[in-house]
Design an enzyme around this catalytic site. Sequence first.
Site, PDB file in Angstrom:
ATOM      1  CG  HIS A  91      -2.005  -1.059   1.110  1.00 24.70           C
ATOM      2  ND1 HIS A  91      -1.952  -2.244   1.823  1.00 24.70           N
ATOM      3  CD2 HIS A  91      -3.146  -1.116   0.374  1.00 24.70           C
ATOM      4  CE1 HIS A  91      -3.019  -2.978   1.544  1.00 24.70           C
ATOM      5  NE2 HIS A  91      -3.757  -2.320   0.659  1.00 24.70           N
ATOM      6  CG  HIS A  95      -1.771  -0.118  -4.404  1.00 24.78           C
ATOM      7  ND1 HIS A  95      -2.307  -1.124  -5.176  1.00 24.78           N
ATOM      8  CD2 HIS A  95      -2.776   0.316  -3.590  1.00 24.78           C
ATOM      9  CE1 HIS A  95      -3.582  -1.304  -4.855  1.00 24.78           C
ATOM     10  NE2 HIS A  95      -3.890  -0.444  -3.903  1.00 24.78           N
ATOM     11  CG  HIS A 131      -7.250   3.482  -3.598  1.00 24.77           C
ATOM     12  ND1 HIS A 131      -6.196   3.734  -4.459  1.00 24.77           N
ATOM     13  CD2 HIS A 131      -7.095   2.193  -3.188  1.00 24.77           C
ATOM     14  CE1 HIS A 131      -5.448   2.656  -4.568  1.00 24.77           C
ATOM     15  NE2 HIS A 131      -5.962   1.702  -3.806  1.00 24.77           N
ATOM     16  CG  ASP A 132      -5.148   1.721  -0.368  1.00 22.40           C
ATOM     17  OD1 ASP A 132      -6.055   1.631   0.471  1.00 22.40           O
ATOM     18  OD2 ASP A 132      -4.908   0.835  -1.213  1.00 22.40           O
ATOM     19  CG  ASP A 244      -8.046  -1.409  -4.262  1.00 29.38           C
ATOM     20  OD1 ASP A 244      -6.826  -1.169  -4.294  1.00 29.38           O
ATOM     21  OD2 ASP A 244      -8.675  -1.574  -3.197  1.00 29.38           O
TER      22      ASP A 244
END
Length: 331
Positions: A91, A95, A131-132, A244
């Site tokens: 993560h 990514h 998103h992360d 994802d």
Amino acid sequence: MFGTGGKQKPCRAAAACAAEHAAEAGVEAEEIEGLDTLRFSCWLLPMDRYERVVLYMYKSSGLLDRFQIPDDMCRRFITRAHNGYRNNPYHNWRHAFDVSQMAYCITRQTTLGQNLKPLELYALMLTALCHDIDHGGKTNDFLVDTGSPIALLYNLKSVNENHHCTYTFKLLSDDSTNMLHALTLEQKKAVRKTMIACFKATDMTFHFEIVNQYKSKLKDGEAFVPDSPEDTQLMLNLMMHAADLSNPVRDYENAKQWAAAVNEEWWLQGDMEARMSLPVGGMNKRPEPDGTDQQIAGTQLGFGDFVVGPMFEALAQGMDGPSGLFQSCVD
């Protein structure tokens, strides 16, 4: 100001437009070759070029012109998003870039993606990049079981996803990185609502719910056409979730490197669980050196067969474009 409906008009000749966007973003033609395809590999591109390629994605999607975003503001936003990612095995910034590239690919190569309203596309691409963000390399279950402050802050629900979303909205509230600055109040509300749902959709807890809801909407031999705001959000959720989890549908060498990265992150959590005298989950237990490859292969085969495969099969049935993008990866 600017509408939320209809596809963008093609800008002059596609090749000339792409070349102009590449020059403005500061990328070379070879760096973006195949960018909207499954064959693109982030592992072959130096990480110090990622920010420029993300800028190219935003420009070539027509988002900056449509929503009156100066290039320098977008650059600052991308850089601060980059800096918000930690140095985890999986993560991490790589990514984030990989998921953004897959979201870009989906929106350009599938029937529904090509018909998204600009505001919906914008919300999806912003979420994909962030998103992360600030992920600590630990699962939601670990954060809840150890009484993490952010688990308590978010009432033990979708802890990581809520944190990433909040971090992103703080970035968007800064005048220097406010990518929503030119939107009307109603448009801002719409973007935030869409983004919140897309962030939540990256929580694996909701995987089967999202996929099964989508499958229930499909009709044999027909592309999925949303006929309500709820259907559109469902499709955006699935697009975000698929981007994802797209590592296993990449080419073998690409997928292999991602598999090694995600397993290492799981094992690091397992090492910490052992030190804290907590139960160590099966996937988190670090194998003996001679069993590493076997364990990685086993987890990836199971994940591909029971999670990723069926999801991409549904995507192929309901929203594949003329290129047969997803059908090619499940055949």
